[in-house]
Design a protein around this motif. Structure first.
Motif, short mmCIF file in Angstrom:
data_model
loop_
_atom_site.label_atom_id
_atom_site.label_comp_id
_atom_site.label_asym_id
_atom_site.label_seq_id
_atom_site.Cartn_x
_atom_site.Cartn_y
_atom_site.Cartn_z
N VAL A 1 -4.86 4.50 -7.06
CA VAL A 1 -4.31 5.06 -8.30
C VAL A 1 -2.88 5.61 -8.30
CG1 VAL A 1 -7.00 5.66 -9.07
CG2 VAL A 1 -5.38 7.26 -7.84
N ALA A 2 -2.32 5.83 -7.29
CA ALA A 2 -0.93 6.32 -7.28
C ALA A 2 -0.51 6.03 -5.85
CB ALA A 2 -0.80 7.98 -7.43
N VAL A 3 0.91 5.86 -5.70
CA VAL A 3 1.72 5.73 -4.75
C VAL A 3 2.77 6.54 -4.36
CG1 VAL A 3 2.99 3.91 -3.57
CG2 VAL A 3 1.08 3.15 -4.70
N ALA A 4 2.99 7.01 -3.24
CA ALA A 4 4.12 8.02 -2.96
C ALA A 4 4.81 7.69 -1.93
CB ALA A 4 3.45 9.37 -2.97
N GLU A 5 6.19 7.77 -1.81
CA GLU A 5 7.00 7.48 -0.81
C GLU A 5 7.24 8.58 0.06
OE1 GLU A 5 9.38 5.13 1.71
OE2 GLU A 5 8.40 4.38 -0.01
N PHE B 1 -1.40 -6.12 -9.43
CA PHE B 1 -1.65 -6.06 -8.06
C PHE B 1 -0.10 -6.32 -7.19
CE2 PHE B 1 -3.36 -6.62 -3.73
CZ PHE B 1 -4.19 -5.78 -3.53
N SER B 2 0.53 -7.22 -7.70
CA SER B 2 1.71 -7.75 -6.83
C SER B 2 2.81 -6.43 -6.98
CB SER B 2 2.44 -8.96 -7.20
OG SER B 2 2.46 -8.98 -8.96
N GLU B 3 2.81 -5.79 -8.16
CA GLU B 3 3.85 -4.77 -8.39
C GLU B 3 3.37 -3.44 -7.50
OE1 GLU B 3 5.18 -5.79 -12.89
OE2 GLU B 3 3.29 -4.70 -12.75
N ILE C 1 1.80 -3.70 -4.64
CA ILE C 1 2.08 -4.04 -3.48
C ILE C 1 3.56 -3.76 -3.15
CG2 ILE C 1 2.19 -5.99 -1.75
CD1 ILE C 1 -0.57 -4.84 -2.16
N GLU C 2 4.42 -4.15 -4.19
CA GLU C 2 5.83 -4.05 -4.08
C GLU C 2 6.36 -2.54 -3.92
OE1 GLU C 2 9.57 -5.91 -3.59
OE2 GLU C 2 7.36 -6.63 -3.76
N MET C 3 5.35 -1.50 -4.42
CA MET C 3 5.57 -0.11 -4.25
C MET C 3 5.39 0.39 -2.93
SD MET C 3 4.15 1.25 -8.09
CE MET C 3 4.39 2.93 -7.51
N ILE C 4 3.98 -0.35 -2.12
CA ILE C 4 3.75 0.03 -1.01
C ILE C 4 4.72 -0.33 0.27
CG2 ILE C 4 1.80 -0.44 0.40
CD1 ILE C 4 0.09 -0.44 -1.78
N ARG C 5 4.98 -1.55 0.10
CA ARG C 5 6.16 -2.10 0.99
C ARG C 5 7.30 -1.49 1.15
NH1 ARG C 5 7.13 -8.44 -0.02
NH2 ARG C 5 7.90 -8.20 2.19
N ASN D 1 0.52 -14.10 2.22
CA ASN D 1 -0.52 -13.68 1.33
C ASN D 1 0.26 -13.31 0.02
OD1 ASN D 1 -2.37 -11.78 -0.10
ND2 ASN D 1 -3.45 -11.28 1.90
N PRO D 2 -0.28 -13.87 -1.14
CA PRO D 2 0.34 -13.53 -2.24
C PRO D 2 0.28 -11.97 -2.59
CG PRO D 2 -1.81 -14.81 -2.66
CD PRO D 2 -1.64 -14.71 -1.22
N HIS D 3 -0.72 -11.35 -2.22
CA HIS D 3 -0.87 -10.02 -2.63
C HIS D 3 0.20 -9.19 -1.95
CE1 HIS D 3 -4.38 -10.95 -4.75
NE2 HIS D 3 -5.05 -11.21 -3.80
N PHE D 4 0.94 -9.88 -1.01
CA PHE D 4 1.99 -9.13 -0.40
C PHE D 4 3.40 -9.52 -0.57
CE2 PHE D 4 -1.90 -8.10 2.01
CZ PHE D 4 -1.60 -6.51 2.32
N MET D 5 3.47 -10.50 -1.64
CA MET D 5 4.83 -11.07 -2.01
C MET D 5 5.02 -10.92 -3.55
SD MET D 5 5.36 -14.99 -1.69
CE MET D 5 4.79 -15.31 0.03
N ASN D 6 6.22 -10.88 -3.88
CA ASN D 6 6.56 -10.84 -5.21
C ASN D 6 6.86 -12.42 -5.60
OD1 ASN D 6 7.93 -10.44 -7.86
ND2 ASN D 6 8.87 -8.38 -7.14
#
Length: 205
Positions: free
Chosen positions: A2-6, A19-21, A23-27, A186-191
């Motif tokens: 539900v949330a991502v923090a750096e 979902f791809s967006e 993943i981009e935040m997580i990378r 894996n498309p879930h880890f690619m923009n």
């Protein structure tokens, strides 16, 4: 999620993002930390919790830099046989899937949305799904249960699966106008949207 923090930064909600967006935040850089606020699906006693994850490098596929193999595909709507080498243009996108792969279906459904919001893709990209089940009949039955109007939906035999090392799914392969593979994994880890738009002629300086 539900949330991502750096690191120790402020959590950013991900509600409404693709979902791809997310993943981009997580990378991020290897060995850095990202904190994920998650809600367990099957535990009604826990509302949410924060999980700290240390990023690590992913092993790159050996497909990148190779030319698309000249394999045969069967179009699921009508049974026409097409040679992969006949698809040439600014961009060719291949999404591999099987009837039992739920993440594959989710990724391909997202590809339909990406195409719908990028009108330039319609006549400048070859968007092809490749079912790699052992039997063509399995693919034909599975395709009847989905709505993928933006892609050419095909079946590939074992030779096609082996040529792309498509034993671990989901898998997406993106090639440029010369048929050279520029992205794969894996498309879930690619923009995917960014990769495709960068390859289109009008996106280049």
């Amino acid at each position: 999620i539900v949330a991502v923090a750096e690191g120790e930064g402020e959590p950013k909600p991900v509600n409404g993002l693709l979902f791809s967006e997310v993943i981009e935040m997580i990378r991020g850089p290897a060995d850095s930390e990202v904190r994920l606020t998650v809600v367990p699906q099957r535990n009604r006693f826990v509302k949410s919790k924060v999980v700290a994850v240390q990023r690590k490098l992913l092993v790159e596929t050996d497909l990148i830099g190779r030319t698309l193999p000249d394999g045969e595909l069967v179009v699921l709507a009508g049974g026409e046989e097409r040679c992969l080498g006949s698809f040439r243009g600014p961009v060719t996108v291949l999404e591999f899937w099987t009837a039992s792969c739920a993440p594959c279906r989710a990724s391909i459904a997202e590809l339909q949305e990406l195409c719908a919001r990028n009108p330039a893709w319609s006549d400048k990209t070859n968007l092809i799904t490749v079912n790699v089940d052992d039997q063509q009949e399995t693919a034909e039955q599975a395709i009847a249960d989905v709505d993928w109007p933006q892609t050419l939906n095909t079946w590939g035999n074992a030779g096609m699966r082996n040529a792309f090392h498509a034993d671990i799914l989901p898998l997406i392969v993106i090639a440029d106008g010369d048929g050279t593979i520029v992205a794969a994994g894996n498309p879930h880890f690619m923009n995917v949207e960014k990769v495709v738009n960068n390859l289109l002629p009008e996106s280049n300086p």
